[in-house]
Design an enzyme around this catalytic site. Structure first.
Site, mmCIF file in Angstrom:
data_model
loop_
_atom_site.group_PDB
_atom_site.id
_atom_site.type_symbol
_atom_site.label_atom_id
_atom_site.label_comp_id
_atom_site.label_asym_id
_atom_site.label_seq_id
_atom_site.Cartn_x
_atom_site.Cartn_y
_atom_site.Cartn_z
ATOM 1 N N THR A 291 17.984 -10.659 -30.801
ATOM 2 C CA THR A 291 16.963 -11.671 -31.068
ATOM 3 C C THR A 291 16.481 -11.578 -32.515
ATOM 4 O OG1 THR A 291 16.230 -11.559 -28.768
ATOM 5 C CG2 THR A 291 14.704 -12.540 -30.353
ATOM 6 N N GLN B 273 18.394 -5.001 -55.996
ATOM 7 C CA GLN B 273 17.444 -5.009 -57.112
ATOM 8 C C GLN B 273 17.572 -6.253 -57.989
ATOM 9 O OE1 GLN B 273 14.990 -2.943 -57.553
ATOM 10 N NE2 GLN B 273 15.539 -1.451 -55.991
ATOM 11 N N CYS C 173 14.736 6.256 -51.527
ATOM 12 C CA CYS C 173 15.522 6.749 -50.396
ATOM 13 C C CYS C 173 15.896 8.221 -50.545
ATOM 14 C CB CYS C 173 16.783 5.907 -50.227
ATOM 15 S SG CYS C 173 16.424 4.168 -49.895
ATOM 16 N N HIS D 124 11.810 -6.920 -49.090
ATOM 17 C CA HIS D 124 10.606 -6.269 -49.612
ATOM 18 C C HIS D 124 10.677 -5.960 -51.102
ATOM 19 C CE1 HIS D 124 11.898 -1.903 -49.787
ATOM 20 N NE2 HIS D 124 12.901 -2.451 -49.115
#
Length: 394
Positions: free
Chosen positions: A239, A181, A327, A203
């Site tokens: 990857t 945050q 969450c 995000h």
């Protein structure tokens, strides 16, 4: 959707248009695997290197100290588990707090349950602040890791990270901070704070979902997260997510360049909103420190109100907010953070977290406060507890 007032930026932010534009070529014409040796692969490798450098520049560290992950939770898990496994020959004691994100708390609980770790979960004061002196008293000869979040994701309190880092260094203990945050919301000096590992997630700063990083200070020796190829200097095989890394780099640079003006505006709107709510709605309280808090965080508990009903009714008015961490949105239990700062179950259940973003306006705040006033009044009018309370007051 255009008319929605979005006040849940701690859960996620809208991906910025320039971030999306930067990512798009790496889904199509520049689709090469960075580990291959031909030209199109080289373009992808250059893009990964650039994204790593952009993030390193924001944090003021070397690009070689940035390791890409799938997000903040993975970074927290990696830091804590790998540090424990790497240092367990010296001890098995971890110090953290009762208000950490569940990515930290549940990882510590796993290590207690499955790996023989001993964990001290520190109390916080009524504002959510850790006492560095109490932390230092908790250190034992077996302590190998301290993990304290930079700023709390629910109530916004910014912890005394520099004091904690100083203690960790003096005792030669690894120090990890969950800065999911805080990154690009407050200025972070990893050297001055003696931070050994730091977690972040794309995000939260108008970047893409599914990408994060773990900063690991040069010289810190912890185990690899994923074994296989040589990606991320053999510490996290697989990857690379090239489009997301590109997007994260652009988002980090963008957020850093706008941080001073953006957070100044957020603080003004945040304080305006807090002042209006506390002044105009009786029987409510601000959660978290009034000053040492994230620029965009407003967390208020309303007595005699059920938070879920408040959220649903706000949603019906086109306002998106939350009651706490995204969450744990499916849980019926009150926030562990609010209980840790001393709120009762009933008061904790009546809490609302609103987190502002770069697009939030004063008009949005005024509309939201008026809607909250009306909804709280309506919900209290249907509450027998509120009716009994008011009778006793009169």
């Amino acid at each position: 959707m255009d008319s929605m007032i979005y006040l849940d930026n701690a859960a996620t932010t809208k991906t910025a248009p320039e971030v999306v534009d930067a990512m798009i070529p790496y889904f199509g014409e520049l689709y090469g695997n960075p580990s291959s040796i031909y030209e199109i692969a080289g373009k992808s490798k250059e893009a990964v290197d650039k994204g790593r450098s952009q993030i390193a520049d924001v944090l003021g560290v070397s690009p070689e100290e940035i390791y890409f992950t799938a997000g903040g939770s993975e970074s927290d898990n990696w830091a804590i588990i790998a540090a424990f496994e790497s240092c367990k020959s010296r001890g098995n004691h971890i110090i953290t707090t009762k208000i950490e994100h569940h990515a930290v708390l549940h990882t510590c609980e796993y290590l207690e349950r499955e790996r023989g770790a001993k964990v001290t979960y520190l109390d916080v004061d009524e504002k959510g602040m850790v006492d560095p002196k109490e932390l230092e008293r908790a250190i034992t000869p077996e302590t190998i890791l301290i993990s304290v979040m930079y700023a709390n994701n629910e109530i916004g309190t910014i912890e005394p990270i520099q004091d904690i880092g100083k203690i960790a260094k003096e005792h030669e203990i690894l120090f990890h901070t969950d800065a999911v945050q805080a990154f690009c919301q407050v200025s972070i000096d990893v050297a001055a704070c003696n931070i050994d590992m730091l977690s972040s997630s794309g995000h939260k700063i108008n970047g893409p979902k599914g990408i994060g990083f773990l900063y690991i200070r040069r010289g810190v020796k912890i185990h690899s997260l994923i074994h296989g190829g040589a990606q991320e200097r053999k510490r996290r095989a697989g990857t690379e997510n090239v489009p997301a890394i590109v997007g994260y780099g652009v988002a980090a640079s963008r957020a850093w360049n706008s941080m001073e003006s953006r957070t100044k505006k957020e603080v003004q709107l945040r304080d305006y909103m807090i002042d209006r709510i506390l002044r105009e709605i009786p029987y409510c309280r601000l959660n978290g420190d009034r000053v040492r808090r994230l620029p965009n965080n407003v967390n208020i508990s309303f007595q005699f109100v059920e938070g879920e009903s408040l959220l649903i009714m706000l949603d019906m008015e086109g306002i998106a907010a939350s009651s706490g961490s995204a969450c744990t949105s499916g849980s019926l239990d009150p926030s562990h953070v609010l209980l840790a700062i001393g709120l009762t179950h009933e008061t904790a259940h009546g809490s609302l977290r609103m987190t502002l973003g770069e697009d939030t306006t004063k008009e949005d705040i005024d509309i939201t406060v008026e809607k909250i006033k009306a909804i709280v009044k309506r919900l209290r009018s249907m509450s027998p507890l509120y009716e009994d309370f008011m009778k006793k007051q009169h």
